[in-house]
Design an enzyme around this catalytic site. Structure first.
Site, mmCIF file in Angstrom:
data_model
loop_
_atom_site.group_PDB
_atom_site.id
_atom_site.type_symbol
_atom_site.label_atom_id
_atom_site.label_comp_id
_atom_site.label_asym_id
_atom_site.label_seq_id
_atom_site.Cartn_x
_atom_site.Cartn_y
_atom_site.Cartn_z
ATOM 1 N N SER A 170 49.044 -27.877 -56.177
ATOM 2 C CA SER A 170 48.601 -27.331 -57.456
ATOM 3 C C SER A 170 47.695 -28.341 -58.160
ATOM 4 C CB SER A 170 49.826 -26.966 -58.313
ATOM 5 O OG SER A 170 49.453 -26.173 -59.416
ATOM 6 N N GLU B 283 44.400 -21.705 -51.944
ATOM 7 C CA GLU B 283 45.399 -20.789 -52.496
ATOM 8 C C GLU B 283 45.178 -20.808 -54.001
ATOM 9 O OE1 GLU B 283 48.107 -21.815 -54.549
ATOM 10 O OE2 GLU B 283 47.622 -23.950 -54.455
ATOM 11 N N HIS C 164 51.742 -20.698 -54.492
ATOM 12 C CA HIS C 164 52.585 -20.668 -55.679
ATOM 13 C C HIS C 164 53.632 -19.559 -55.684
ATOM 14 C CE1 HIS C 164 49.557 -23.424 -57.242
ATOM 15 N NE2 HIS C 164 50.298 -23.623 -58.307
#
Length: 311
Positions: free
Chosen positions: A112, A210, A280
């Site tokens: 992330s 992603e 996620h």
């Protein structure tokens, strides 16, 4: 291209450090992460400012940076774990002690917002990192399979293979073919955020992406378009696409997230392997992937295979 710096694998008794370069973790989650790694025979230390909080950040910029650089410089610390992502790593990514990282390579684990740090460490000193779960650990989010994948990525030199999940929506963006190159990337929003800053050359790379829903389909369209127009995708050899949760019910003008990804990625003229269960979304099987080692996408086999991120 300079040779990748592959850090040594972890061994029983090694010291490791938990730091918070982005948003603050919970004490319960970090305690569980500490228990997990202690069970592997590692000695866990917690950064001085790991539980600080300033707004949505885990303390002041200088304190988050100090904790991270102290871990990079300490020769007894053999791996660094981000407690969580969120926001803030982009503020300090360019100020890491890259000279110390080159002298004493050690893996940084996280994903992330930690993508900013992985990109900077690769661009500045070709340090291999690991995109993997946070040590703000919750078993319901990252279960035993995730823990075992993380352990193997850190403590063995086995290659890592991730199989396409046909049930993942992004499986539909696959463009047939196979390609090899060094794996780089992470969260798409954060990759785009480093254009003109810490984004390394992707010439010869397999790009892993992603993302999670933010402002909508236009968000992903803008991210991919900027990367394309900026020349960031020049020389790209292939794309590996993970999860894009939150977009399942989003339709604009008849388009879904799959249409946006397909429209942008097919223009690259390289193999695209979608449907990887990484990102996620709640996933007890979340794998850990090295960033910077050689990888192969093979759409016929439905696999992304990556060389070990430790030696």
């Amino acid at each position: 291209m300079r040779t990748a710096l592959v850090p040594p694998r972890l061994e029983h008794g090694d010291r490791v450090r938990f730091v918070s370069p982005a948003s603050p973790p919970t004490r319960d989650g970090v305690k569980r992460g500490e228990e997990l790694l202690t069970g592997w025979g590692l000695r866990v230390e917690i950064g001085e400012h790991a539980f600080d909080q300033v707004g949505y950040l885990a303390g002041a910029d200088e304190d988050r940076l100090a904790d991270l650089n102290e871990a990079i410089r300490d020769p007894g610390v053999r791996a660094i774990f981000a407690t969580t992502g969120g926001k803030g790593a982009y503020r300090i990514a360019g100020d890491l002690d890259f000279a110390a990282a080159r002298r004493d390579p050690k893996p940084l684990v996280g994903f992330s917002d930690i993508t900013h740090l992985h990109l900077a460490l690769w661009r500045r000193c070709r340090l291999v990192g690991l995109t993997g779960p946070f040590v703000n650990w919750y078993d319901e989010y990252t279960g035993p399979a995730s823990a075992e994948s993380l352990r193997r990525a850190l403590m063995t030199t086995d290659p890592i293979t991730v199989h396409q999940d046909p049930a993942e929506p992004t499986a539909a963006v696959t463009v047939e073919g196979s390609a090899s190159g060094f794996l780089m990337g992470g969260n798409l929003s954060e990759v785009r955020g480093e254009v003109g800053v810490e984004l390394p050359s992707l010439d010869g790379a397999i790009l892993f992406i992603e993302d999670v829903k933010g402002t909508g389909l236009g968000q992903v369209d803008r991210e991919l378009t900027q990367l394309m127009k900026s020349g960031s995708f020049d020389g790209l050899r292939g794309v590996a696409v993970g999860q894009f949760p939150g977009f399942e019910e989003t339709v604009r003008g008849g388009w879904t997230i799959i249409d946006v990804l397909r429209d942008r990625l097919t223009r690259l003229g390289v193999p695209v392997l979608g449907g990887l269960p990484i990102g996620h979304a709640h996933n007890p099987h979340l794998p850990t992937l090295p960033l910077g080692t050689n990888a192969t996408v093979d759409t016929a086999a439905g696999t992304l295979t990556v060389a070990a991120g430790v030696r």
